[in-house]
Design a protein around this motif. Structure first.
Motif, PDB file in Angstrom:
ATOM      1  N   SER A   1       5.270   6.137  -1.017  1.00 55.49           N
ATOM      2  CA  SER A   1       6.586   6.774  -1.005  1.00 55.49           C
ATOM      3  C   SER A   1       6.749   7.788  -2.124  1.00 55.49           C
ATOM      4  O   SER A   1       7.752   8.504  -2.170  1.00 55.49           O
TER       5      SER A   1
ATOM      6  N   ARG B   1      10.318   0.514  -4.215  1.00 51.97           N
ATOM      7  CA  ARG B   1      10.537   1.621  -3.278  1.00 51.97           C
ATOM      8  C   ARG B   1      10.197   1.231  -1.835  1.00 51.97           C
ATOM      9  O   ARG B   1      10.258   2.071  -0.938  1.00 51.97           O
TER      10      ARG B   1
ATOM     11  N   ASP C   1       7.197   0.047  -0.635  1.00 51.56           N
ATOM     12  CA  ASP C   1       5.806   0.201  -0.199  1.00 51.56           C
ATOM     13  C   ASP C   1       5.147  -1.159  -0.018  1.00 51.56           C
ATOM     14  O   ASP C   1       5.409  -2.101  -0.787  1.00 51.56           O
TER      15      ASP C   1
ATOM     16  N   VAL D   1      11.653  10.995  -8.401  1.00 56.59           N
ATOM     17  CA  VAL D   1      11.304   9.588  -8.632  1.00 56.59           C
ATOM     18  C   VAL D   1      12.352   8.992  -9.569  1.00 56.59           C
ATOM     19  O   VAL D   1      12.182   8.925 -10.781  1.00 56.59           O
TER      20      VAL D   1
ATOM     21  N   GLU E   1      13.383   5.943  -9.937  1.00 57.26           N
ATOM     22  CA  GLU E   1      13.143   4.590 -10.453  1.00 57.26           C
ATOM     23  C   GLU E   1      12.015   4.560 -11.490  1.00 57.26           C
ATOM     24  O   GLU E   1      11.377   3.530 -11.693  1.00 57.26           O
TER      25      GLU E   1
END
Length: 502
Positions: free
Chosen positions: A273, A324, A326, A470, A472
């Motif tokens: 991601s 996220r 994944d 991004v 996070e």
């Protein structure tokens, strides 16, 4: 501050700069008085690694490394509590004058003139390279600095910039030093940044002696130098059969390197991601940890500090990707790591290390990383191919390889990780102590995540640098810190109490 080492088109957005440079009024090239007795000497050409570092960049990813330094403002603090930015700039200007590398610029060559040329800039004024700025209220220094670093350096001037930043809390100021990767790699960049600082609080820069600078070489000078080089090469080729045998061996070696490098990069990594396209914004998060503690933990666990860093980044990456959404148990992720070989240069080799993000056990992750790095290092020392073999290819093939990496590198590498040794003792700027030193390594096309570590005065600063999408990113940094602490706890022998902290 380190990544793979470095016409003649240095950037996709640099052609206009080069056209302006070609139209400038350059005087015939002359030597410094007393040197060469008026005879021609060879010009200083860019190395292939430097030229490749020019090719890598694009509009949203200028290939620039940086150091973010935070200082105690002490001697620069004014009565009203503000920082004397003009005086700080004057101190930096005085120190920059004595650094030869800061005076050099590139003369970009035309077709038939060979590799670009290094030359001292007769109009060099360090004051043009040192700016001032104020940190906006409420902004995070690290992310704000990452965005400032992103501004491209003009390619027709010496390839560096410094920026003095006030507005920090706690009576501090910052200096951001930006250097193009054409000029320096991570180790050299740290040394250049250190040349602007002092080894002691009471040190003062020596007076700068007058420095006679030759005028810039003209394109006719560069072309003649190219012809002399070609003539010398032909003379060596005619010298005997040994030269012919060397040429044949060289061609076979090129073919072998192409095959081996293609095999090395043949395996695709997993899509995640994380962004595959790098945009114009950045985020930067910093982790700091006592260096002595990491060394003790690594010694007790039988690994290097670099192994600890890679394993901790793997743990942080697992935490980030899980958050996220994944499926980490199905991912194959790979990082590129600059490595020293027996030649002793930082980027004389590149390790491509698969990161075991599927592994939940901390020590097993560390073991797998250690095995992977040890195997890669054995391959480098044995002379097998790696990405930097592009440096040994003919210019057209090297450029084709660089274009391929720019376009498809993100399918073979998910992130970059570097670890650069910095000064072991504190540094000062005119009596103001450097409190923190944070490296910022560049992102490249299609690889939106980079981790850089730098040791300074007993502390390791790890910067996590990513595309601005991004949001996070703190999770990766938290994972790195958590694994560092877990390594300390898992060490079979106690870590000395004086090294415990952070």
């Amino acid at each position: 501050m380190g990544s793979p080492r470095r016409a003649i088109a240095p950037m996709t957005d640099g052609s206009a700069v080069r056209r302006r440079a070609r139209r400038q009024d350059v005087r015939p090239w002359r030597h410094q008085p007393g040197r060469g007795h008026g005879q021609d000497v060879a010009l200083a050409r860019l190395r292939m690694d430097e030229l490749i570092n020019a090719w890598v960049a694009d509009r949203c990813t200028p290939f620039q490394i940086a150091l973010l330094g935070v200082f105690d403002s002490g001697p620069f603090l004014l009565a009203d509590g503000s920082v004397d930015v003009p005086r700080i700039r004057r101190e930096l200007v005085a120190r920059a004058r004595r650094v030869v590398a800061f005076r050099r610029r590139v003369i970009w060559t035309r077709l038939g003139e060979g590799m670009p040329v290094w030359a001292e800039d007769p109009s060099f004024d360090p004051g043009r390279h040192i700016e001032g700025a104020t940190l906006p209220s409420g902004d995070d220094l690290a992310t704000w600095a990452a965005q400032r670093i992103l501004r491209p350096l003009p390619l027709d001037r010496p390839l560096w910039r410094a920026e003095v930043v006030d507005g920090l809390p706690g009576g501090r100021f910052a200096v951001i030093i930006v250097v193009h990767h054409v000029l320096a790699d991570g180790i050299t960049g740290v040394a250049l940044a250190g040349s602007l600082l002092d080894p002691a609080p009471d040190a003062t820069p020596a007076p700068t002696a007058p420095h006679p600078t030759p005028s810039l070489p003209t394109h006719l000078d560069i072309y003649r130098d190219r012809l002399r080089g070609l003539a010398a090469g032909l003379g060596r080729l005619r010298a005997g059969s040994r030269a012919h045998r060397s040429a044949r061996i060289g061609l076979r070696a090129i073919r072998t390197r192409l095959r081996e490098t293609r095999a090395l990069l043949g395996t695709r990594t997993s899509e995640t991601s994380l962004p595959r396209t790098v945009g114009p914004t950045r985020r930067l998060v910093v982790v700091r940890w006592p260096l002595g503690e990491l060394r003790d933990s690594g010694h007790a666990l039988g690994v290097t500090v670099n192994d600890l860093l890679l394993a901790a980044v793997t743990g942080g990456l697992r935490k980030l990707l899980l958050a996220r959404g994944d499926d980490v148990d199905r991912l194959t992720l790979r990082t590129s790591v600059p490595a020293a070989t027996r030649e002793g240069r930082q980027a004389s080799g590149i390790l491509l290390v698969d990161l075991p993000v599927r592994e939940t056990d901390l020590l097993r992750r560390l073991e797998l990383v250690h095995q992977a790095t040890a195997e890669q290092k054995r391959g480098l020392n044995a002379g097998t191919a790696d990405i930097t073999d592009l440096l040994h290819l003919p210019l057209p093939l090297a450029r084709m390889g660089t274009r391929w990496l720019r376009r498809f590198g993100g399918t073979r590498v998910n992130l970059f990780v570097s670890d650069v040794p910095g000064p072991p003792a504190p540094l000062w700027l005119a009596g103001a102590r450097l409190l923190e030193a944070v490296p910022v390594a560049p992102l490249v096309q299609h690889v939106g995540l980079c981790v850089a570590a730098l040791s300074y005065a007993g502390e390791l600063a790890v910067s996590v640098h990513a595309d601005g999408s991004v949001t996070e990113l703190e999770l990766l940094a938290e994972g790195v810190a958590a694994d560092f602490a877990a390594f300390r706890a898992a060490a079979p022998t106690p870590v000395p109490a004086e090294n415990v902290g952070g």
